[in-house]
Design a protein around this motif. Structure first.
Motif, PDB file in Angstrom:
ATOM      1  N   GLU A  68       3.389  -3.972  -3.604  1.00 30.51           N
ATOM      2  CA  GLU A  68       2.941  -4.487  -2.307  1.00 30.51           C
ATOM      3  C   GLU A  68       2.517  -3.338  -1.397  1.00 30.51           C
ATOM      4  OE1 GLU A  68       2.283  -7.657  -1.399  1.00 30.51           O
ATOM      5  OE2 GLU A  68       2.744  -8.057  -3.513  1.00 30.51           O
ATOM      6  N   SER A  69       3.224  -2.215  -1.476  1.00 30.50           N
ATOM      7  CA  SER A  69       2.845  -1.077  -0.627  1.00 30.50           C
ATOM      8  C   SER A  69       1.470  -0.526  -1.018  1.00 30.50           C
ATOM      9  CB  SER A  69       3.908   0.025  -0.662  1.00 30.50           C
ATOM     10  OG  SER A  69       4.089   0.512  -1.974  1.00 30.50           O
ATOM     11  N   PHE A  70       1.158  -0.511  -2.304  1.00 32.68           N
ATOM     12  CA  PHE A  70      -0.166  -0.076  -2.731  1.00 32.68           C
ATOM     13  C   PHE A  70      -1.226  -1.057  -2.241  1.00 32.68           C
ATOM     14  CE2 PHE A  70      -3.879   0.098  -5.393  1.00 32.68           C
ATOM     15  CZ  PHE A  70      -4.137   1.450  -5.460  1.00 32.68           C
ATOM     16  N   LYS A  71      -0.953  -2.333  -2.375  1.00 29.37           N
ATOM     17  CA  LYS A  71      -1.914  -3.356  -1.954  1.00 29.37           C
ATOM     18  C   LYS A  71      -2.232  -3.265  -0.462  1.00 29.37           C
ATOM     19  CE  LYS A  71      -0.509  -6.824  -5.342  1.00 29.37           C
ATOM     20  NZ  LYS A  71       0.085  -8.158  -5.458  1.00 29.37           N
ATOM     21  N   LYS A  72      -1.335  -2.684   0.321  1.00 27.57           N
ATOM     22  CA  LYS A  72      -1.543  -2.563   1.765  1.00 27.57           C
ATOM     23  C   LYS A  72      -2.349  -1.326   2.160  1.00 27.57           C
ATOM     24  CE  LYS A  72       2.606  -5.126   2.987  1.00 27.57           C
ATOM     25  NZ  LYS A  72       3.960  -5.067   3.535  1.00 27.57           N
ATOM     26  N   LEU A  73      -2.673  -0.468   1.197  1.00 31.38           N
ATOM     27  CA  LEU A  73      -3.442   0.736   1.529  1.00 31.38           C
ATOM     28  C   LEU A  73      -4.767   0.376   2.202  1.00 31.38           C
ATOM     29  CD1 LEU A  73      -2.838   3.082  -1.508  1.00 31.38           C
ATOM     30  CD2 LEU A  73      -2.494   3.655   0.896  1.00 31.38           C
ATOM     31  N   SER A  74      -5.110   1.138   3.214  1.00 37.39           N
ATOM     32  CA  SER A  74      -6.320   0.887   3.992  1.00 37.39           C
ATOM     33  C   SER A  74      -7.516   1.629   3.402  1.00 37.39           C
ATOM     34  CB  SER A  74      -6.097   1.339   5.438  1.00 37.39           C
ATOM     35  OG  SER A  74      -6.173   2.759   5.520  1.00 37.39           O
ATOM     36  N   GLY A  75      -8.636   1.533   4.081  1.00 31.95           N
ATOM     37  CA  GLY A  75      -9.831   2.260   3.701  1.00 31.95           C
ATOM     38  C   GLY A  75      -9.923   3.624   4.351  1.00 31.95           C
ATOM     39  N   TYR A  76      -8.888   4.015   5.084  1.00 30.90           N
ATOM     40  CA  TYR A  76      -8.857   5.308   5.785  1.00 30.90           C
ATOM     41  C   TYR A  76      -8.223   6.338   4.856  1.00 30.90           C
ATOM     42  CZ  TYR A  76      -8.061   8.573   9.689  1.00 30.90           C
ATOM     43  OH  TYR A  76      -8.056   9.668  10.517  1.00 30.90           O
ATOM     44  N   THR A  77      -9.003   7.289   4.389  1.00 31.89           N
ATOM     45  CA  THR A  77      -8.547   8.217   3.352  1.00 31.89           C
ATOM     46  C   THR A  77      -7.269   8.986   3.688  1.00 31.89           C
ATOM     47  OG1 THR A  77     -10.214   9.799   4.127  1.00 31.89           O
ATOM     48  CG2 THR A  77     -10.781   8.473   2.200  1.00 31.89           C
ATOM     49  N   PRO A  78      -7.022   9.402   4.937  1.00 35.70           N
ATOM     50  CA  PRO A  78      -5.754  10.090   5.199  1.00 35.70           C
ATOM     51  C   PRO A  78      -4.520   9.219   4.899  1.00 35.70           C
ATOM     52  CG  PRO A  78      -7.282  10.567   6.968  1.00 35.70           C
ATOM     53  CD  PRO A  78      -7.912   9.483   6.117  1.00 35.70           C
ATOM     54  N   ASN A  82      -0.995  10.254   2.796  1.00 42.21           N
ATOM     55  CA  ASN A  82       0.331   9.949   3.353  1.00 42.21           C
ATOM     56  C   ASN A  82       1.128   9.071   2.401  1.00 42.21           C
ATOM     57  OD1 ASN A  82      -0.277  11.415   5.656  1.00 42.21           O
ATOM     58  ND2 ASN A  82      -0.925   9.624   6.820  1.00 42.21           N
ATOM     59  N   TYR A  83       0.487   8.074   1.831  1.00 42.77           N
ATOM     60  CA  TYR A  83       1.133   7.190   0.856  1.00 42.77           C
ATOM     61  C   TYR A  83       1.640   8.009  -0.329  1.00 42.77           C
ATOM     62  CZ  TYR A  83       1.553   3.627  -2.813  1.00 42.77           C
ATOM     63  OH  TYR A  83       2.014   2.831  -3.838  1.00 42.77           O
ATOM     64  N   ALA A  84       0.764   8.855  -0.866  1.00 43.82           N
ATOM     65  CA  ALA A  84       1.134   9.660  -2.038  1.00 43.82           C
ATOM     66  C   ALA A  84       2.296  10.601  -1.721  1.00 43.82           C
ATOM     67  CB  ALA A  84      -0.069  10.447  -2.539  1.00 43.82           C
ATOM     68  N   GLN A  85       2.263  11.230  -0.558  1.00 44.35           N
ATOM     69  CA  GLN A  85       3.356  12.132  -0.181  1.00 44.35           C
ATOM     70  C   GLN A  85       4.652  11.356   0.037  1.00 44.35           C
ATOM     71  OE1 GLN A  85       1.288  14.161   3.069  1.00 44.35           O
ATOM     72  NE2 GLN A  85       1.260  16.028   1.850  1.00 44.35           N
ATOM     73  N   THR A  86       4.575  10.223   0.693  1.00 42.84           N
ATOM     74  CA  THR A  86       5.758   9.393   0.948  1.00 42.84           C
ATOM     75  C   THR A  86       6.395   8.922  -0.356  1.00 42.84           C
ATOM     76  OG1 THR A  86       4.863   8.650   3.060  1.00 42.84           O
ATOM     77  CG2 THR A  86       6.564   7.262   2.065  1.00 42.84           C
ATOM     78  N   HIS A  87       5.576   8.617  -1.352  1.00 45.49           N
ATOM     79  CA  HIS A  87       6.075   8.116  -2.634  1.00 45.49           C
ATOM     80  C   HIS A  87       6.278   9.233  -3.664  1.00 45.49           C
ATOM     81  CE1 HIS A  87       4.736   4.385  -0.741  1.00 45.49           C
ATOM     82  NE2 HIS A  87       5.605   3.801  -1.547  1.00 45.49           N
ATOM     83  N   ARG A 118      -8.678  16.821   8.142  1.00 47.44           N
ATOM     84  CA  ARG A 118      -8.067  15.690   7.439  1.00 47.44           C
ATOM     85  C   ARG A 118      -8.753  15.445   6.095  1.00 47.44           C
ATOM     86  NH1 ARG A 118     -11.187  11.059   7.426  1.00 47.44           N
ATOM     87  NH2 ARG A 118     -12.790  10.854   9.021  1.00 47.44           N
ATOM     88  N   ILE A 119      -8.096  14.620   5.287  1.00 47.22           N
ATOM     89  CA  ILE A 119      -8.717  14.100   4.071  1.00 47.22           C
ATOM     90  C   ILE A 119      -9.864  13.213   4.522  1.00 47.22           C
ATOM     91  CG2 ILE A 119      -8.373  12.563   2.081  1.00 47.22           C
ATOM     92  CD1 ILE A 119      -6.932  15.238   1.736  1.00 47.22           C
ATOM     93  N   TYR A 120     -11.032  13.365   3.881  1.00 48.24           N
ATOM     94  CA  TYR A 120     -12.182  12.589   4.330  1.00 48.24           C
ATOM     95  C   TYR A 120     -12.991  11.948   3.205  1.00 48.24           C
ATOM     96  CZ  TYR A 120     -15.420  16.333   2.991  1.00 48.24           C
ATOM     97  OH  TYR A 120     -16.165  17.247   2.285  1.00 48.24           O
ATOM     98  N   HIS A 121     -12.593  12.173   1.960  1.00 47.05           N
ATOM     99  CA  HIS A 121     -13.346  11.600   0.845  1.00 47.05           C
ATOM    100  C   HIS A 121     -12.419  11.522  -0.358  1.00 47.05           C
ATOM    101  CE1 HIS A 121     -16.809  10.488  -1.489  1.00 47.05           C
ATOM    102  NE2 HIS A 121     -16.651  11.510  -2.321  1.00 47.05           N
ATOM    103  N   CYS A 122     -12.738  10.608  -1.293  1.00 49.62           N
ATOM    104  CA  CYS A 122     -11.881  10.450  -2.472  1.00 49.62           C
ATOM    105  C   CYS A 122     -12.675   9.934  -3.665  1.00 49.62           C
ATOM    106  CB  CYS A 122     -10.719   9.514  -2.161  1.00 49.62           C
ATOM    107  SG  CYS A 122     -11.207   7.871  -1.616  1.00 49.62           S
ATOM    108  N   GLY A 123     -12.041   9.968  -4.828  1.00 48.74           N
ATOM    109  CA  GLY A 123     -12.648   9.472  -6.053  1.00 48.74           C
ATOM    110  C   GLY A 123     -11.582   9.237  -7.108  1.00 48.74           C
TER     111      GLY A 123
END
Length: 173
Positions: A68-78, A82-87, A118-123
């Motif tokens: 559920e926490s993954f499903k709540k991830l937003s479209g904002y890359t930072p 934060n999610y990855a560091q928290t987990h 900040r983090i600004y892009h991903c892949g």
């Protein structure tokens, strides 16, 4: 997340190489579908929405559930960093450079901008080696630089340095 989900997401991302915006910046049927996964309408940056869509779609294809926490991830890359560091699933670029074998197919990669602070892009990672990694990125351009507002989905060969000083990876399994 199970390994099979992450690998399938990477494989499906490869199949999306060539998807392009249609009509205007950050618009088109595919982009609209990706952005819906993060609760946004067309017109917004969509690199994070793309990778979330790929993971969600892969899980659905495999009849698996994501947290559920993954499903709540937003479209904002930072938020993803934060999610990855928290987990405790964050691998900083400095660690990846020292041990490239840590970076696996299906991991998410995150690019840091010194100017933006900040983090600004991903892949999504396809493979890694001593010099860097190969990724599939959305809302980018085909050139060598890191473009966070491009016109489509492209496969990119990246050096470790392209991630910036605070960039890194989210372990997805």
């Amino acid at each position: 997340m199970k390994k099979e989900i992450a690998i399938r997401a990477a494989d499906e991302a490869l199949l999306n190489v060539g998807v392009e915006e249609i009509g205007a910046d950050n618009r088109g049927p595919a982009i609209k579908k990706y952005l819906q996964t993060v609760g946004l309408d067309e017109g917004y940056a969509w690199c994070a929405a793309f990778i979330k869509f790929r993971y969600l779609n892969a899980a659905e294809d495999l009849n698996e559930e994501l947290s559920e926490s993954f499903k709540k991830l937003s479209g904002y890359t930072p938020d993803w960093k934060n999610y990855a560091q928290t987990h405790n699933i964050w691998i900083p670029v400095t660690t990846a450079k020292k041990n490239p074998s840590l970076i696996k197919k299906g991991y998410a990669c995150f690019f840091y901008s010194e100017d933006r602070g900040r983090i600004y892009h991903c892949g999504i990672v396809i493979s890694s080696n001593k010099d860097g990694f190969v990724s599939v990125e959305a809302n980018t351009s085909p050139g060598k630089g890191v473009e966070a507002n491009g016109d489509g989905v492209y496969k990119k060969n990246r050096s470790w340095n392209s991630l910036g000083s605070q960039g890194g990876f989210m372990m997805t399994y």
